[in-house]
Design an enzyme around this catalytic site. Structure first.
Site, PDB file in Angstrom:
ATOM      1  N   ALA A 152       0.719  -1.211   0.154  1.00 43.76           N
ATOM      2  CA  ALA A 152       0.057  -0.106  -0.205  1.00 43.76           C
ATOM      3  C   ALA A 152       0.761   1.417   0.036  1.00 43.76           C
ATOM      4  CB  ALA A 152      -0.939  -0.058   1.064  1.00 43.76           C
ATOM      5  N   ASP A 153       0.241   2.267  -0.301  1.00 44.90           N
ATOM      6  CA  ASP A 153       0.910   3.487  -0.118  1.00 44.90           C
ATOM      7  C   ASP A 153       0.031   4.761   0.160  1.00 44.90           C
ATOM      8  OD1 ASP A 153       3.556   5.041  -0.718  1.00 44.90           O
ATOM      9  OD2 ASP A 153       2.056   6.316  -2.035  1.00 44.90           O
ATOM     10  N   THR A 154       0.329   5.556   1.095  1.00 45.52           N
ATOM     11  CA  THR A 154      -0.434   6.790   1.293  1.00 45.52           C
ATOM     12  C   THR A 154       0.368   7.963   1.490  1.00 45.52           C
ATOM     13  OG1 THR A 154      -1.289   5.163   3.207  1.00 45.52           O
ATOM     14  CG2 THR A 154      -1.439   7.244   3.635  1.00 45.52           C
ATOM     15  N   GLU A 155      -0.381   9.057   0.811  1.00 42.76           N
ATOM     16  CA  GLU A 155       0.280  10.368   0.743  1.00 42.76           C
ATOM     17  C   GLU A 155      -0.955  11.438   1.183  1.00 42.76           C
ATOM     18  OE1 GLU A 155       3.543  10.564  -0.301  1.00 42.76           O
ATOM     19  OE2 GLU A 155       3.685   8.433  -0.915  1.00 42.76           O
TER      20      GLU A 155
END
Ligand SMILES: Cc1cn([C@H]2C[C@H](O)[C@@H](COP(=O)(O)OP(=O)(O)OP(=O)(O)O)O2)c(=O)[nH]c1=O
Length: 198
Positions: free
Chosen positions: A76-79
């Site tokens: 996953a990625d979160t920004e």
């Protein structure tokens, strides 16, 4: 031929929050490290960037477990996004301070994407959450920076930590802000035969 190998889930993430969140929905998994360089392309739209990075993290994880029968990788990625700018994890206290000053008293978006991959296919899902911050006083800002909570968090804050005291409202996914949108993740895991019920 009938597929008899049961799926085995690998979480390609060094984030303790993602491990915690995935455990929360009762999924069994093993954690693996497969770090990638997160570099946003010139003019790359924030959502495209977050989705691409999640896919690349899953791809890097896949290389590590491809030989394991039934392997399925999740990453996953979160920004944090404000005014078209993307705020990742701050590299220094100064950068954390600048991020928090920008977010103070404003409403921003948190984009989280999750990618799941096995030998035959790849699927991705994402969510966008709106977060409204109260205005940080100078003393709250400095105390927060002193706490060290900013580090390792996109946008230099943790909704699951002290920063919750400064969050007026959110619309979207709390788990998504924390790093792994659980509704979307559960849907993907069901599609890969890894979750039948909660
Ligand atoms: C906004 C916000 C982010 N975060 C965290 C979630 C992610 O761990 C991090 C965003 O960085 P990411 O690059 O998405 O992930 P990571 O480097 O921590 O881990 P990985 O190994 O999976 O690449 O910010 C919080 O814990 N709370 C919050 O409120």
């Amino acid at each position: 031929m009938t597929e008899t190998t049961p799926p085995r889930l690998f979480l390609a993430s060094q984030s303790p929050r993602r491990q915690e969140l995935l455990s929360q929905i009762g999924v069994t998994f093993a954690q693996i490290d497969a770090p990638i360089d997160e570099v946003r392309g010139d003019g790359e739209p924030p959502l495209d960037y977050v989705r691409r990075v999640a896919r690349e993290k899953a791809g890097a994880g896949w290389l590590a477990v491809a030989a394991i029968p039934g392997a399925v990788v999740l990453a996953a990625d979160t920004e944090v996004v404000l005014d078209g700018r993307v705020y990742g994890k701050p590299a220094s206290r100064e950068e954390a301070e600048a991020m928090l000053r920008s977010l103070s008293g404003r409403t921003h978006q948190v984009i989280s994407a999750v990618a799941v991959m096995n030998a035959g296919r790849e699927q991705e899902a994402h969510c966008i959450t709106t977060v409204r911050f109260a205005a940080w006083s100078e003393s709250s800002l400095q105390r927060y920076l002193d706490s060290g909570e900013s580090f390792g968090k996109a946008g230099a804050y943790a909704i699951q930590g002290r920063a919750a005291a400064m969050i007026d409202r959110i619309e979207g996914s709390y788990s998504g802000v924390m790093g792994l949108p659980l509704f979307e993740t559960a849907q993907l895991l069901r599609a890969f035969g890894l979750l039948t019920q909660i």
